[in-house]
Design an enzyme around this catalytic site. Structure first.
Site, PDB file in Angstrom:
ATOM      1  N   CYS A   1       0.779  -1.082   0.013  1.00 30.20           N
ATOM      2  CA  CYS A   1       0.005   0.026   0.112  1.00 30.20           C
ATOM      3  C   CYS A   1       0.896   1.381   0.191  1.00 30.20           C
ATOM      4  O   CYS A   1       2.107   0.997   0.141  1.00 30.20           O
ATOM      5  CB  CYS A   1      -0.599   0.114   1.305  1.00 30.20           C
ATOM      6  SG  CYS A   1      -1.821  -1.450   1.491  1.00 30.20           S
TER       7      CYS A   1
ATOM      8  N   LYS B   1       3.147  -2.484  -7.979  1.00 26.75           N
ATOM      9  CA  LYS B   1       4.373  -2.011  -8.442  1.00 26.75           C
ATOM     10  C   LYS B   1       5.501  -2.737  -7.376  1.00 26.75           C
ATOM     11  O   LYS B   1       6.463  -3.276  -7.936  1.00 26.75           O
ATOM     12  CB  LYS B   1       4.803  -0.630  -8.625  1.00 26.75           C
ATOM     13  CG  LYS B   1       5.988  -0.202  -9.274  1.00 26.75           C
ATOM     14  CD  LYS B   1       6.039  -0.617 -10.647  1.00 26.75           C
ATOM     15  CE  LYS B   1       7.254  -0.134 -11.219  1.00 26.75           C
ATOM     16  NZ  LYS B   1       7.627  -0.721 -12.499  1.00 26.75           N
TER      17      LYS B   1
HETATM   18  C1  BG6 Z   1       6.312  -6.972  -9.126  1.00 25.18           C
HETATM   19  C2  BG6 Z   1       6.418  -5.835 -10.127  1.00 25.18           C
HETATM   20  O1  BG6 Z   1       5.367  -6.579  -8.281  1.00 25.18           O
HETATM   21  O2  BG6 Z   1       7.409  -6.803  -8.088  1.00 25.18           O
HETATM   22  C3  BG6 Z   1       7.535  -6.200 -10.804  1.00 25.18           C
HETATM   23  O3  BG6 Z   1       5.023  -6.049 -11.046  1.00 25.18           O
HETATM   24  C4  BG6 Z   1       8.820  -6.269 -10.145  1.00 25.18           C
HETATM   25  O4  BG6 Z   1       7.561  -5.133 -11.960  1.00 25.18           O
HETATM   26  C5  BG6 Z   1       8.690  -7.141  -8.801  1.00 25.18           C
HETATM   27  O5  BG6 Z   1       9.959  -6.585 -10.868  1.00 25.18           O
HETATM   28  C6  BG6 Z   1       9.623  -7.044  -8.008  1.00 25.18           C
HETATM   29  O6  BG6 Z   1       9.757  -5.644  -7.460  1.00 25.18           O
HETATM   30  P1  BG6 Z   1      11.303  -4.749  -7.172  1.00 25.18           P
HETATM   31  O7  BG6 Z   1      10.564  -3.631  -7.010  1.00 25.18           O
HETATM   32  O8  BG6 Z   1      11.888  -5.512  -6.365  1.00 25.18           O
HETATM   33  O9  BG6 Z   1      11.723  -4.801  -8.873  1.00 25.18           O
END
Ligand code: BG6
Length: 630
Positions: free
Chosen positions: A2, A625
């Site tokens: 969140c 994200k």
């Molecule tokens: C996912 C995202 O939820 O988490 C991906 O949609 C991302 O794009 C993955 O690669 C890991 O998150 P981060 O912030 O460690 O790259």
């Protein structure tokens, strides 16, 4: 996952908080809410004692749905005379997506409200105890348990004679200590922010990120305005200095000054301010119809950013890797695939035994981790809970941590022994594109530096950036991918096959298609075709091949012919056409960096498929994200 936000200062709090929540929407967008401290000198029967802070009512408004989709806000919300408040954008973990379950959640007497990012893993036990004590619950959330627990701690506080008892059950006592005592009882990774009706803000962190932004100093040691958030980007244009709150710390405003407390010892701790220069962070689409296309088109820029990194830093790290006992790369989701490609490049170019592990599932490695090992984490947010948990365990076992992160001040970069920043600029679309490209380009260059061929590696990346730029400006390439997207978007199953340097590329293509089109795509090693997948090959099944002129070329073309012979529709991403391709997606021949080139048409194809289906390209359903909960 969140987003939490808070503001205290001379500006209109509702507008600042609404803007902040929009920038945090990538962290979850099921519902959102805002709570404002409203100046109300006409409060009956009360003359605020000097220094007691202004008594205020709390105005709370909550909505189901994404804040970015709200066209016109409630007029009252925007015109309220408020200079302090908190906000929250939700990705539901406990309790359905309803207005009642949206944050902030208020105390029974509305004297404070709270928003949370994380999961209270022991909330059922806490809830049972609180129900036995007579507390009532309106929601199915774990968050509400924190509110009631704070109320309960409040009720145990030594009562201080209050000048005026506003309401019989009005909670008196020290909210700060009650928040602290309640927070110590929470299990799991949680960050909370609390607004009380004196206009005070308290926040506590254990796990999910918390950053404080400070405006210019109104007077020495007293900032003119203070921002609280899950990430730096959400208040970037308004501040110059930040304080990153670490796990086990509380932060609160006391007469507008910022105090940080160590939660366990209950002692205030000194803190230092970090300068940021995110002011230039453009978080607009700049003429593109979606952030996703804008960010794909920034790929040449991000590769050039990889080249701008300090070469000395690469060399120091390269030496450490050569000395390392075991080298692991780790990530989740797209970053997990990037981690695997980085390990590939370290093996093939660096000639070192690097292995990639899955962020969310490496229990079988825990006993193997130890001093002399290095763990490398590529990450957009630097806050992925699964990965953070492993890094914390690895660090405790003496493993050196390296991170390649896009968000400044993030937990992963702060805990790293070797810190690299992708400096790719904000990536707003939930589907990672330019940051993935940056991560694997960095891994390629690292491999080349280890083998003493850093110069060649930089030359190759420079050419690749130019080739990708040429590729993306060509209307013909976009038209071809758009037409292909129309054919594939309504399909059921899409297979993607690759080998060697392209295996992770087809896996990432799979992730992009799944995330954007909600279609079942399946990225598999071309060599596995004959062992199971070939049973699914029949007329019209679309199979995408990522092909490079490398050691795997003949094997991959064999696989092409084998699926073709069973009537499948073959789509070939390659520098040269091939008689077995039904559709050829031509790409420039970029030699050693061919795999990085091949991901670009796959990202663009996935983008056009999502657009073709009318999906919310930048905010696909159900995902967020940054996954800051396990
Ligand atoms: C996912 C995202 O939820 O988490 C991906 O949609 C991302 O794009 C993955 O690669 C890991 O998150 P981060 O912030 O460690 O790259």
């Amino acid at each position: 996952m969140c987003g939490i936000f808070g503001y205290s200062g001379p500006k209109n709090a509702s507008q600042i908080i609404l803007e902040g929540l929009k920038r945090l929407e990538y962290r979850g967008y099921d519902s959102w809410g805002i709570a404002l401290g409203i100046q109300n000198s006409k409060f009956p029967g009360l003359a605020p004692r000097s220094g007691a802070g202004k008594i205020q009512n709390l105005f709370v408004e909550k909505h189901v749905g994404a804040i970015g989709d709200i066209k016109t806000f409630n007029f009252k919300l925007l015109t309220l005379n408020s200079h302090v408040g908190i906000g929250h954008t939700r990705w539901a973990t406990h309790g359905g997506i309803t207005e009642v379950n949206a944050h902030p959640h208020c105390s029974s007497d509305k004297s404070f409200c709270l928003a949370q990012n994380g999961i209270v893993e022991n909330y059922q036990k806490l809830k049972q105890d609180l129900v036995k004590l007579g507390y009532k619950f309106q929601t199915q959330t774990d968050t509400e348990v924190i509110v009631r627990l704070i109320e309960h701690k409040f009720s145990l506080q030594p009562r201080r004679p209050s000048a005026v008892s506003l309401r019989p059950n009005r909670l008196q006592g020290n909210l700060m200590q009650s928040v602290r005592e309640a927070f110590l009882e929470l299990e799991g990774r949680n960050t909370i922010i609390v607004l009380n009706n004196k206009g005070g803000i308290i926040a506590a962190r254990n796990g999910s990120p918390l950053v404080v932004g400070l405006g210019s100093q109104a007077r020495p040691g007293v900032p003119s305005e203070v921002y609280f958030s899950s990430d730096t980007l959400s208040f970037a244009p308004f501040v110059e200095k930040i304080v990153v709150i670490d796990n086990g710390q509380m932060v609160y405003l006391k007469n507008h000054a910022l105090e940080i407390l160590d939660i366990k010892s209950n002692k205030t701790i000194p803190y230092s301010l970090e300068k940021i220069n995110f002011k230039s962070s453009k978080v607009e689409k700049q003429g593109y119809s979606h952030f996703m296309l804008k960010e794909i088109c920034e790929s040449p820029y991000v590769i050039r950013q990889v080249l701008n990194q300090n070469l000395k830093q690469y060399q120091i790290f390269a030496k450490a890797l050569k000395r390392a006992k075991n080298i692991y790369t780790i990530g989740s989701g797209t970053a997990g695939i990037a981690a695997s490609q980085i390990a590939f490049y370290l093996r093939i170019f660096g000639k070192i035994k690097a292995q990639s592990v899955i962020g969310a599932d490496i229990y079988d490695y825990f006993d193997l981790l130890g001093k002399g090992d290095v763990m490398i984490a590529p990450s957009q947010s630097g806050e992925t809970a699964d990965v953070l948990e492993v890094l914390e365990i690895a660090k405790r076992k003496g493993v050196k941590i390296a991170s390649y992160v896009n968000m400044p001040g993030s937990t992963m970069s702060r805990m790293s022994d070797y810190k690299f920043a992708s400096n790719a600029g904000p990536e707003i679309c939930v589907m990672s594109t330019k940051v993935f490209t940056s991560q694997i380009a960095w891994g390629y260059l690292l491999g080349k530096v280890i083998s003493g061929k850093g110069k060649v590696g930089r030359e190759n990346l420079k050419n690749l950036a130019d080739q990708i730029e040429q590729y993306l400006v060509s209307e013909k390439n976009h038209r071809l991918l758009k037409n292909l997207a129309k054919k594939l978007a309504h399909g059921k199953d899409i297979f993607l096959l690759g080998k060697y340097q392209n295996l992770n590329i087809v896996k990432e293509g799979m992730v992009k298609i799944i995330e954007g089109s909600y279609i079942h795509a399946h990225g598999i090693p071309a060599g596995d075709l004959k062992h199971y997948a070939i049973t699914l090959m029949e007329k019209g099944v679309p199979v995408i091949f990522a092909v490079s002129e490398d050691v795997s070329f003949d094997d991959v073309i064999n696989a092409v012919n084998q699926v073709k012979a069973r009537g499948a529709t073959v789509i070939g991403i390659s520098a040269k056409p091939h008689s077995s391709f039904d559709y050829h997606i031509p790409v420039p021949d970029s030699g050693e960096t061919s795999a990085i080139m091949n991901i670009i048409p796959l990202q663009v194809l996935a983008y056009y498929m999502a657009v073709q289906l009318g999906h919310n390209v930048d905010k696909p359903r159900n995902i967020a994200k940054s996954v800051t909960v396990k």
